[in-house]
Design an enzyme around this catalytic site. Sequence first.
Site, short mmCIF file in Angstrom:
data_model
loop_
_atom_site.label_atom_id
_atom_site.label_comp_id
_atom_site.label_asym_id
_atom_site.label_seq_id
_atom_site.Cartn_x
_atom_site.Cartn_y
_atom_site.Cartn_z
CE LYS A 37 -2.95 -4.97 -1.44
NZ LYS A 37 -3.62 -5.27 -2.72
NE ARG A 136 -7.44 -9.40 -7.72
CZ ARG A 136 -6.37 -8.74 -7.26
NH1 ARG A 136 -5.20 -9.35 -7.09
NH2 ARG A 136 -6.46 -7.45 -6.99
CG HIS A 168 -6.48 -4.44 -9.75
ND1 HIS A 168 -5.82 -3.35 -9.22
CD2 HIS A 168 -5.70 -5.51 -9.45
CE1 HIS A 168 -4.70 -3.76 -8.62
NE2 HIS A 168 -4.61 -5.07 -8.75
NE ARG A 224 -7.13 0.41 -6.90
CZ ARG A 224 -7.59 0.21 -8.14
NH1 ARG A 224 -8.41 1.08 -8.70
NH2 ARG A 224 -7.22 -0.85 -8.82
CE1 TYR A 270 17.18 -29.46 11.85
CE2 TYR A 270 16.04 -27.56 10.93
CZ TYR A 270 16.32 -28.40 12.01
OH TYR A 270 15.73 -28.15 13.21
CB CYS A 317 16.17 -23.46 10.71
SG CYS A 317 17.72 -24.23 10.21
CG ASP A 319 12.68 -20.76 15.53
OD1 ASP A 319 11.54 -20.26 15.42
OD2 ASP A 319 12.90 -21.94 15.87
C1 LIG Z 1 -3.10 -4.34 -3.64
C2 LIG Z 1 -3.93 -3.52 -4.55
C3 LIG Z 1 -3.45 -2.31 -5.07
C4 LIG Z 1 -2.02 -1.85 -4.90
O1 LIG Z 1 -1.22 -2.65 -5.75
P1 LIG Z 1 0.36 -2.38 -5.89
O2 LIG Z 1 0.77 -3.29 -7.00
O3 LIG Z 1 0.95 -2.77 -4.58
O4 LIG Z 1 0.53 -0.96 -6.19
C5 LIG Z 1 -4.32 -1.53 -5.79
N1 LIG Z 1 -5.59 -1.93 -6.03
C6 LIG Z 1 -6.07 -3.11 -5.58
C7 LIG Z 1 -7.47 -3.51 -5.89
C8 LIG Z 1 -5.25 -3.96 -4.85
O5 LIG Z 1 -5.74 -5.14 -4.42
#
Ligand SMILES: *Cc1c(COP(=O)(O)O)cnc(C)c1O
Length: 378
Positions: A37, A136, A168, A224, A270, A317, A319
Amino acid sequence: MSAPPLRSARIDLAALRSNVRALAARAPGAQVMAVVKADAYGHGLVPCGRAAREGGASWLGVALLQEALLLRQSGDTGRLLAWLYGPGEPLLEAAVAADVDLNVSATWALDEVRAAASRAGRPARLHLKIDTGLSRNGAPQADWAALVAAALDAERAGDVRVVGVWTHLAYADVPDHPTVDAQLERFRAAAAVAEEAGAQLEVRHAANSAATLTRPDAAFDLVRPGIAVYGISPVPDLGGPEAYGLRPVMRLSARLALVKRIPAGSGVSYGHEYVTSTETTVGLVPLGYADGIPRHAGGRGPVLAAGEVRPVAGRVCMDQFVLDLGDAAASAGDEVVLFGPGDDGEPSAEDWAVAAGTIAYEVVTRLGPRVERTWVGA
Ligand SMILES: *Cc1c(COP(=O)(O)O)cnc(C)c1O
């Protein structure tokens, strides 16, 4: 011959493949879903997806349906899961038609996926998500049995196939945190509910990078990992990438756009938060917060320049930012390195995260489109 890019992120695909193999070795009984992602955490969706497959990832995971469809357009045909969309998502039908597995966390989503599947003329492959304690995405435990029942009704009607259940973790980066055990226990129970109701599951999955590396009991059928695929430790307090056999994939560099001598007592950038103590050489780095360099790292962000690691002088800054190079020899066009695998003594993305008070995930994913990516080791 054209000059090398002024702002360059070099992406080492050989390191990425090797990281996927190292992650697979941590979860011997499980398949690997490399999470790509957010443009592969800033590393480039299509080349990284391809390299992850070559490293042994039989699955890819993305948040958005657009990301999944980009992978399909690039020719990727393997198992692919997308998990984040809202009501009225316009790409659902295209995703089903492209054989993208979809998350379902609520009955409205099930209804929309069913409708999209009948328009696409093929059953949608679903992963039902249970919220085991992150609060979540995922169905609340109280709704789980009803969601499973509705999904299995849709399966009997030929609209969907329930292929996965998943969750998760909230505290995977603290492997002995009591919530990890509690969430895994609830997850096992939820998977059992689905199987007892008749689901023929291909995969049960719960582990992100941190859990893949530290909690073998969270591997189930599929892990994952995301950040670890890119060679960044998800648990920097427990060990750096090398402790887990990982190698950072991205090296971020720039070439100095200007080098000059300035007098003692000169305010730099700045607000003059940095003032030179002696006459000195400054170098102008053509990267700024518009490119993802954290403004919070002003005065601290470390850069390998003219043979030493030096902090940003004053504010970052939009850029550009400035380095105080002292009396070192330097010229416009010289390369400076913000972070990389460390081969030349350059800092890491984790060092930048510490300097900015954030996590390395944010450092790499925020890199903007003005930073030219080059992929090596394909
Ligand atoms: C982003 C994500 C992951 C991967 O998480 P990492 O901490 O980068 O390994 C796995 N599962 C879900 C649902 C996520 O949103």
